[in-house]
Design a protein around this motif. Sequence first.
Motif, PDB file in Angstrom:
ATOM      1  N   LEU A 264       0.832  -1.208   0.000  1.00  0.00           N
ATOM      2  CA  LEU A 264       0.000   0.000   0.000  1.00  0.00           C
ATOM      3  C   LEU A 264       0.866   1.257   0.000  1.00  0.00           C
ATOM      4  O   LEU A 264       0.594   2.198  -0.748  1.00  0.00           O
ATOM      5  CB  LEU A 264      -0.934   0.005   1.211  1.00  0.00           C
ATOM      6  N   VAL A 265       1.906   1.287   0.843  1.00  0.00           N
ATOM      7  CA  VAL A 265       2.791   2.455   0.881  1.00  0.00           C
ATOM      8  C   VAL A 265       3.417   2.665  -0.496  1.00  0.00           C
ATOM      9  O   VAL A 265       3.427   3.793  -1.013  1.00  0.00           O
ATOM     10  CB  VAL A 265       3.887   2.297   1.967  1.00  0.00           C
ATOM     11  N   ARG A 266       3.920   1.608  -1.098  1.00  0.00           N
ATOM     12  CA  ARG A 266       4.542   1.739  -2.421  1.00  0.00           C
ATOM     13  C   ARG A 266       3.507   2.170  -3.471  1.00  0.00           C
ATOM     14  O   ARG A 266       3.820   2.962  -4.365  1.00  0.00           O
ATOM     15  CB  ARG A 266       5.233   0.438  -2.832  1.00  0.00           C
ATOM     16  N   GLY A 267       2.286   1.688  -3.359  1.00  0.00           N
ATOM     17  CA  GLY A 267       1.227   2.109  -4.276  1.00  0.00           C
ATOM     18  C   GLY A 267       0.892   3.584  -4.135  1.00  0.00           C
ATOM     19  O   GLY A 267       0.670   4.290  -5.124  1.00  0.00           O
ATOM     20  N   ILE A 268       0.876   4.068  -2.895  1.00  0.00           N
ATOM     21  CA  ILE A 268       0.616   5.488  -2.648  1.00  0.00           C
ATOM     22  C   ILE A 268       1.781   6.323  -3.179  1.00  0.00           C
ATOM     23  O   ILE A 268       1.574   7.385  -3.779  1.00  0.00           O
ATOM     24  CB  ILE A 268       0.339   5.729  -1.152  1.00  0.00           C
ATOM     25  N   GLU A 269       3.008   5.844  -2.984  1.00  0.00           N
ATOM     26  CA  GLU A 269       4.177   6.553  -3.529  1.00  0.00           C
ATOM     27  C   GLU A 269       4.114   6.607  -5.061  1.00  0.00           C
ATOM     28  O   GLU A 269       4.436   7.646  -5.659  1.00  0.00           O
ATOM     29  CB  GLU A 269       5.467   5.870  -3.084  1.00  0.00           C
ATOM     30  N   ASP A 270       3.685   5.522  -5.698  1.00  0.00           N
ATOM     31  CA  ASP A 270       3.517   5.519  -7.161  1.00  0.00           C
ATOM     32  C   ASP A 270       2.486   6.558  -7.588  1.00  0.00           C
ATOM     33  O   ASP A 270       2.681   7.275  -8.569  1.00  0.00           O
ATOM     34  CB  ASP A 270       3.089   4.132  -7.665  1.00  0.00           C
ATOM     35  N   ALA A 271       1.381   6.642  -6.841  1.00  0.00           N
ATOM     36  CA  ALA A 271       0.341   7.637  -7.142  1.00  0.00           C
ATOM     37  C   ALA A 271       0.893   9.044  -6.966  1.00  0.00           C
ATOM     38  O   ALA A 271       0.559   9.956  -7.735  1.00  0.00           O
ATOM     39  CB  ALA A 271      -0.879   7.403  -6.245  1.00  0.00           C
ATOM     40  N   ALA A 272       1.764   9.241  -5.962  1.00  0.00           N
ATOM     41  CA  ALA A 272       2.377  10.556  -5.738  1.00  0.00           C
ATOM     42  C   ALA A 272       3.289  10.924  -6.906  1.00  0.00           C
ATOM     43  O   ALA A 272       3.229  12.046  -7.424  1.00  0.00           O
ATOM     44  CB  ALA A 272       3.165  10.552  -4.427  1.00  0.00           C
ATOM     45  N   ARG A 273       4.127   9.982  -7.342  1.00  0.00           N
ATOM     46  CA  ARG A 273       5.013  10.234  -8.491  1.00  0.00           C
ATOM     47  C   ARG A 273       4.196  10.569  -9.738  1.00  0.00           C
ATOM     48  O   ARG A 273       4.560  11.472 -10.491  1.00  0.00           O
ATOM     49  CB  ARG A 273       5.875   9.010  -8.775  1.00  0.00           C
ATOM     50  N   ALA A 274       3.103   9.849  -9.942  1.00  0.00           N
ATOM     51  CA  ALA A 274       2.254  10.064 -11.121  1.00  0.00           C
ATOM     52  C   ALA A 274       1.652  11.472 -11.120  1.00  0.00           C
ATOM     53  O   ALA A 274       1.296  11.993 -12.176  1.00  0.00           O
ATOM     54  CB  ALA A 274       1.136   9.019 -11.173  1.00  0.00           C
ATOM     55  N   ARG A 275       1.564  12.086  -9.947  1.00  0.00           N
ATOM     56  CA  ARG A 275       1.029  13.446  -9.833  1.00  0.00           C
ATOM     57  C   ARG A 275       2.138  14.484  -9.738  1.00  0.00           C
ATOM     58  O   ARG A 275       1.895  15.626  -9.398  1.00  0.00           O
ATOM     59  CB  ARG A 275       0.088  13.516  -8.631  1.00  0.00           C
ATOM     60  N   GLY A 276       3.378  14.062  -9.996  1.00  0.00           N
ATOM     61  CA  GLY A 276       4.507  14.994 -10.027  1.00  0.00           C
ATOM     62  C   GLY A 276       5.070  15.367  -8.672  1.00  0.00           C
ATOM     63  O   GLY A 276       5.841  16.321  -8.567  1.00  0.00           O
ATOM     64  N   LEU A 277       4.708  14.636  -7.626  1.00  0.00           N
ATOM     65  CA  LEU A 277       5.219  14.947  -6.298  1.00  0.00           C
ATOM     66  C   LEU A 277       6.636  14.393  -6.137  1.00  0.00           C
ATOM     67  O   LEU A 277       6.998  13.398  -6.758  1.00  0.00           O
ATOM     68  CB  LEU A 277       4.296  14.378  -5.220  1.00  0.00           C
ATOM     69  N   THR A 278       7.426  15.044  -5.293  1.00  0.00           N
ATOM     70  CA  THR A 278       8.826  14.647  -5.115  1.00  0.00           C
ATOM     71  C   THR A 278       9.107  14.069  -3.730  1.00  0.00           C
ATOM     72  O   THR A 278      10.205  13.580  -3.475  1.00  0.00           O
ATOM     73  CB  THR A 278       9.759  15.844  -5.353  1.00  0.00           C
ATOM     74  N   ALA A 279       8.152  14.135  -2.827  1.00  0.00           N
ATOM     75  CA  ALA A 279       8.312  13.581  -1.483  1.00  0.00           C
ATOM     76  C   ALA A 279       6.931  13.278  -0.911  1.00  0.00           C
ATOM     77  O   ALA A 279       5.922  13.815  -1.375  1.00  0.00           O
ATOM     78  CB  ALA A 279       9.056  14.553  -0.573  1.00  0.00           C
ATOM     79  N   VAL A 280       6.927  12.421   0.101  1.00  0.00           N
ATOM     80  CA  VAL A 280       5.686  12.078   0.801  1.00  0.00           C
ATOM     81  C   VAL A 280       5.936  12.200   2.298  1.00  0.00           C
ATOM     82  O   VAL A 280       6.921  11.674   2.817  1.00  0.00           O
ATOM     83  CB  VAL A 280       5.224  10.641   0.456  1.00  0.00           C
ATOM     84  N   ASP A 281       5.051  12.910   2.978  1.00  0.00           N
ATOM     85  CA  ASP A 281       5.067  13.019   4.436  1.00  0.00           C
ATOM     86  C   ASP A 281       3.960  12.130   4.988  1.00  0.00           C
ATOM     87  O   ASP A 281       2.981  11.823   4.284  1.00  0.00           O
ATOM     88  CB  ASP A 281       4.778  14.453   4.883  1.00  0.00           C
ATOM     89  N   LEU A 282       4.110  11.760   6.247  1.00  0.00           N
ATOM     90  CA  LEU A 282       3.044  11.025   6.922  1.00  0.00           C
ATOM     91  C   LEU A 282       3.142  11.285   8.411  1.00  0.00           C
ATOM     92  O   LEU A 282       4.177  11.749   8.902  1.00  0.00           O
ATOM     93  CB  LEU A 282       3.122   9.529   6.616  1.00  0.00           C
TER      94      LEU A 282
END
Length: 160
Positions: A106-124
């Motif tokens: 799930l974390v990797r899937g969310i990171e993939d979704a973030a990359r697909a939207r042009g994001l460069t980092a993820v906070d939680l």
Amino acid sequence: MSPSSSSAPYVVRVADDLTDREACFAVRKEVFVVEQQVPEELEYDAYDAGAVHVLAVGEDGRPLGAGRLLHGEAAAGRTGGEPGVGALGRLAVVKAARGLGVGIALVRGIEDAARARGLTAVDLHAQTHAVGFYERLGYVAYGPEFPDAGIPHRAMRRVL
């Protein structure tokens, strides 16, 4: 999106339709509201409407886990307003599926979704008992511990 092992008994996908989104909410209710006793009015919020929801589903079609990604204005309150940073949240895996790698997928899937939207980092905001889990996935804790829904948390970030 699928788990890294093709033999895993589940798939992870973006919850694009109403049925998948309802399955995400059912997982969250089971884990957060019932198991952890988070008040229902705190679990669901206005950000759910614009969030990217990710769902893990077993071979039998049963929902096993869920999480969400906030981005843009919706993420600003959790990321310090930094552009290009998304916020991973509401990550939940049903008790019967724990230990199968669903949370990692799930974390990797969310990171993939973030990359697909042009994001460069993820906070939680991790519950403190889960900090080690996120550290193994490349997240780094920052700032002091704080309460959220009466549960101790730490802010964490992973550069993508």
